[in-house]
Design an enzyme around this catalytic site. Structure first.
Site, PDB file in Angstrom:
ATOM      1  N   ASP A 216       7.047  67.741  64.404  1.00  0.00           N
ATOM      2  CA  ASP A 216       6.315  68.279  65.392  1.00  0.00           C
ATOM      3  C   ASP A 216       5.277  67.521  65.477  1.00  0.00           C
ATOM      4  O   ASP A 216       4.812  66.956  67.161  1.00  0.00           O
ATOM      5  CB  ASP A 216       6.081  69.569  64.959  1.00  0.00           C
ATOM      6  CG  ASP A 216       7.320  70.375  64.826  1.00  0.00           C
ATOM      7  OD1 ASP A 216       8.472  70.633  65.390  1.00  0.00           O
ATOM      8  OD2 ASP A 216       6.794  71.896  63.434  1.00  0.00           O
TER       9      ASP A 216
ATOM     10  N   GLU B 237       4.519  71.344  76.741  1.00  0.00           N
ATOM     11  CA  GLU B 237       5.508  71.145  77.240  1.00  0.00           C
ATOM     12  C   GLU B 237       5.917  72.309  77.857  1.00  0.00           C
ATOM     13  O   GLU B 237       5.391  73.427  78.108  1.00  0.00           O
ATOM     14  CB  GLU B 237       6.697  71.382  75.995  1.00  0.00           C
ATOM     15  CG  GLU B 237       6.722  70.277  75.083  1.00  0.00           C
ATOM     16  CD  GLU B 237       7.185  70.802  74.192  1.00  0.00           C
ATOM     17  OE1 GLU B 237       8.657  69.754  73.545  1.00  0.00           O
ATOM     18  OE2 GLU B 237       6.817  71.556  73.266  1.00  0.00           O
TER      19      GLU B 237
ATOM     20  N   ASP C 236       2.064  70.371  70.770  1.00  0.00           N
ATOM     21  CA  ASP C 236       3.707  70.800  70.560  1.00  0.00           C
ATOM     22  C   ASP C 236       3.906  72.100  70.092  1.00  0.00           C
ATOM     23  O   ASP C 236       3.415  72.782  69.268  1.00  0.00           O
ATOM     24  CB  ASP C 236       3.916  69.752  69.560  1.00  0.00           C
ATOM     25  CG  ASP C 236       6.093  70.385  69.294  1.00  0.00           C
ATOM     26  OD1 ASP C 236       6.393  69.860  70.228  1.00  0.00           O
ATOM     27  OD2 ASP C 236       6.015  69.771  68.689  1.00  0.00           O
TER      28      ASP C 236
END
Ligand SMILES: [Zn+2]
Length: 439
Positions: free
Chosen positions: A404, A323, A222
């Site tokens: 997170d 991501e 992340d």
């Protein structure tokens, strides 16, 4: 890095005097090892009767020195007085260690004591093998210290014997590597087969551990604001790793930007009205500062991406999920910053170099999904599920964690996009349930 220890045999080229010497040593060591074994057995018997008489076992160190009584040890040495003492010491230690390992079985009568063969091998320590030099691809010379001072005098020769080693296929490369320092020698042995003596050379080296990567073991990455990257692993609920310090970077950038502004102001005054190369020259320090920020961020991104990929390797993760930051719409200036694409790209490049598969995940709901119960905080007021930038609090199950880390754990799930899609469909049916919290 892992340590590899291997052995390779080398024929010792026939030389009458040398072969006679090796034969004599082999004979002496044969006698010494058998005598040492008997001495160890005798000591064991003595130890039992001592115990019977005094109610305690004799302490080896106090009564007999190191391992055997000085008398026995002296006697053993005398049996091979011409042999280098380190060969005798090693041989005695081998016999004693073997006896100690077998002791219980011997005393129970399950095993008889070791009897060494006449044609057995003898040890040679690494410090006794020196000066390996290449003659050609098949033959090498080595200097072996085989004799004691006394033995050398007795035999009217040097303590060191130059021997020629004959190599077989591929075996010469090992000696080349020993010569160039890539490999190191270790304690070795000399033995005889069919009238030929051989050096059984032990060598060691370090090798990069070949990790078997498991594609189903996924590391989720992340990329975030407070911490540049947070790592999680799908099959390890205890694993978490916070990578880097964003504040360090933003402080650096702010400080540099400050200087840039001051410079720009002063240049503006100084450079007002000027044109062309003169102005270019004046603006140079400002550009230099921009470069400085760029370089600093790039250096950090290299460090962080290297760390992340090393973590994946260390944990045998065959897949990294990250991501998909292309086309991201966010009001967060830090995330929009192009250096994040650069970090992402560096992670992808380095992962591929090491054979790690990279899967890009749509970032739409990875922060909003509760990693514990799967509930997605779609259309739910942000202050409910994310009371602060760092905290995640699930409306559905009450699970509280670092925001997170929660996202990283979602990103680490196999087929997370499909799971999110299905969950959203299921939640639509249940929408009334959470109506009161909706925006
Ligand atoms: Zn939950």
């Amino acid at each position: 890095m892992i340590k590899i220890v291997k052995t390779m045999k080398y024929e010792i080229k026939y030389d009458k005097e040398l072969y006679n010497l090796l034969g004599d040593i082999q004979h002496a060591i044969w006698l010494i090892k058998n005598r040492a074994t008997t001495a160890a057995y005798d000591w064991q018997q003595f130890s039992f009767s001592y115990n019977e008489r005094f109610g305690e076992y004799p302490k080896e160190k106090e009564i007999i020195g190191k391992t055997l009584s000085p008398d026995v040890y002296g006697f053993l040495k005398a049996m091979g007085s011409f042999v280098s003492s380190s060969i005798v010491d090693s041989a005695v230690n081998e016999a004693i260690t073997k006896f100690k390992n077998d002791k219980v079985k011997i005393l129970k009568g399950e095993q008889s004591i070791q009897i060494y063969r006449r044609n057995g091998s003898f040890p040679i320590r690494v410090s006794q093998i020196k000066g390996i030099t290449k003659l050609d691809n098949k033959t090498y010379n080595a200097k072996l210290s085989l004799l004691s001072k006394e033995g050398a005098k007795e035999r009217n020769c040097k303590g060191q014997s130059v021997v020629t080693l004959i190599t077989g296929n591929g075996a010469y490369e090992i000696l080349d590597r020993i010569i160039n320092g890539e490999y190191k020698m270790s304690d070795s042995r000399i033995y005889k087969r069919k009238n030929k003596f051989y050096l059984l050379l032990t060598y060691k080296f370090e090798k990069e551990a070949e990790k078997v990567l498991d594609e189903n073991r996924i590391m989720g990455v992340d990329i975030g604001v407070a911490v540049p990257a947070v790592l999680a692993i799908n099959e390890d609920k205890f694993y978490r790793q916070y990578v880097g310090d964003a504040k360090e970077v933003s402080d650096f950038v702010a400080q540099i930007n400050d200087r840039k502004k001051r410079l720009q102001r002063s240049r503006k005054w100084a450079g007002e009205g000027s044109r062309g190369s003169g102005r270019k020259k004046l603006m140079k320090p400002v550009d230099a500062i921009s470069n400085k920020i760029h370089n600093y961020r790039e250096t950090k991104n290299h460090t962080w991406s290297r760390f992340i990929v090393n973590e994946a390797l260390k944990n045998e993760c065959g897949t990294i999920q990250i991501e998909d930051l292309s086309g991201i719409t966010t009001d967060n200036a830090f995330l929009k910053d192009w250096t994040f694409y650069s970090l992402q790209q560096k992670i992808i490049d380095k992962a591929k170099e090491h054979g790690i598969k990279v899967v890009k995940v749509k970032p739409n709901y990875t922060s909003k999904r509760c990693n514990k119960c799967g509930f997605i905080h779609k259309d739910v007021k942000k202050e409910i599920w994310r009371p602060t930038q760092a905290d995640f609090k699930c409306l559905n199950c009450g699970h509280e964690t670092n925001a997170d880390l929660n996202a990283a754990r979602n990103i680490a799930i196999k087929d997370i996009e499909k799971i999110i899609e299905d969950q959203l469909k299921a939640q639509e049916k249940n929408v009334k349930h959470v109506e009161e919290y909706l925006v």
